[in-house]
Design an enzyme around this catalytic site. Sequence first.
Site, PDB file in Angstrom:
ATOM      1  N   CYS A  47       0.844  -1.222   0.200  1.00  0.00           N
ATOM      2  CA  CYS A  47       0.085   0.631   0.279  1.00  0.00           C
ATOM      3  C   CYS A  47       1.176   1.425   0.450  1.00  0.00           C
ATOM      4  O   CYS A  47       2.052   1.624   1.096  1.00  0.00           O
ATOM      5  CB  CYS A  47      -1.500  -0.533   1.195  1.00  0.00           C
ATOM      6  N   CYS A  50       0.643   3.304   3.868  1.00  0.00           N
ATOM      7  CA  CYS A  50       0.761   2.867   4.841  1.00  0.00           C
ATOM      8  C   CYS A  50       1.752   1.199   4.770  1.00  0.00           C
ATOM      9  O   CYS A  50       2.451   1.180   5.832  1.00  0.00           O
ATOM     10  CB  CYS A  50      -0.325   2.094   5.717  1.00  0.00           C
ATOM     11  N   CYS A  96      -7.435  -1.325   1.722  1.00  0.00           N
ATOM     12  CA  CYS A  96      -6.184  -1.239   2.132  1.00  0.00           C
ATOM     13  C   CYS A  96      -6.819  -2.472   4.051  1.00  0.00           C
ATOM     14  O   CYS A  96      -7.738  -1.137   4.036  1.00  0.00           O
ATOM     15  CB  CYS A  96      -4.942  -0.378   2.843  1.00  0.00           C
ATOM     16  N   CYS A  99      -4.681   0.850   6.699  1.00  0.00           N
ATOM     17  CA  CYS A  99      -5.466   2.350   6.445  1.00  0.00           C
ATOM     18  C   CYS A  99      -6.684   2.439   5.607  1.00  0.00           C
ATOM     19  O   CYS A  99      -6.645   3.648   6.085  1.00  0.00           O
ATOM     20  CB  CYS A  99      -4.299   2.726   6.277  1.00  0.00           C
ATOM     21  N   CYS A 121      -8.607  -5.242 -10.143  1.00  0.00           N
ATOM     22  CA  CYS A 121      -7.442  -4.062 -10.739  1.00  0.00           C
ATOM     23  C   CYS A 121      -7.755  -2.894 -10.175  1.00  0.00           C
ATOM     24  O   CYS A 121      -8.169  -2.318  -8.901  1.00  0.00           O
ATOM     25  CB  CYS A 121      -9.175  -4.351 -11.810  1.00  0.00           C
TER      26      CYS A 121
END
Length: 136
Positions: A47, A50, A96, A99, A121
């Site tokens: 991510c 984070c 995510c 976060c 995607c």
Amino acid sequence: MAEDRKTDAQWREQLSRDEYKVLRQGGTEAPWTGEYVDEKRRGVYRCRACGAELFASDTKFDSRCGWPSFWTPMAGDRVRLLEDDSLGMRRTEVRCANCDSHLGHVFYGEGWDNPDDARFCINSISLTLEPADDAQ
């Protein structure tokens, strides 16, 4: 696994304008513009907000849709799936789990040759690639 929640001001300070638009406001980058669309190196996709590990390169495939596509996250608890009825259609948003940043959408039943017939995607701008030590 959720990290301490940041304020909107903290996210705006940490992320570029374009990153903020996608990760925190649920935007989408234009197709075929992301840095990881054609990426072939081995490694782990994290991510961008984070740093949580989300996808392994060995689950990435060429879906010809204009965004990086994966058939599964590294583990089911790495992402949250939310029903998304925006744009006049039913989709499943991918966030995510650490976060709560927007990553993209997942689509099922398109005929992909993977265990769940899934296509995660994901916006390139939502990710950073940590190449494997032996990545070419």
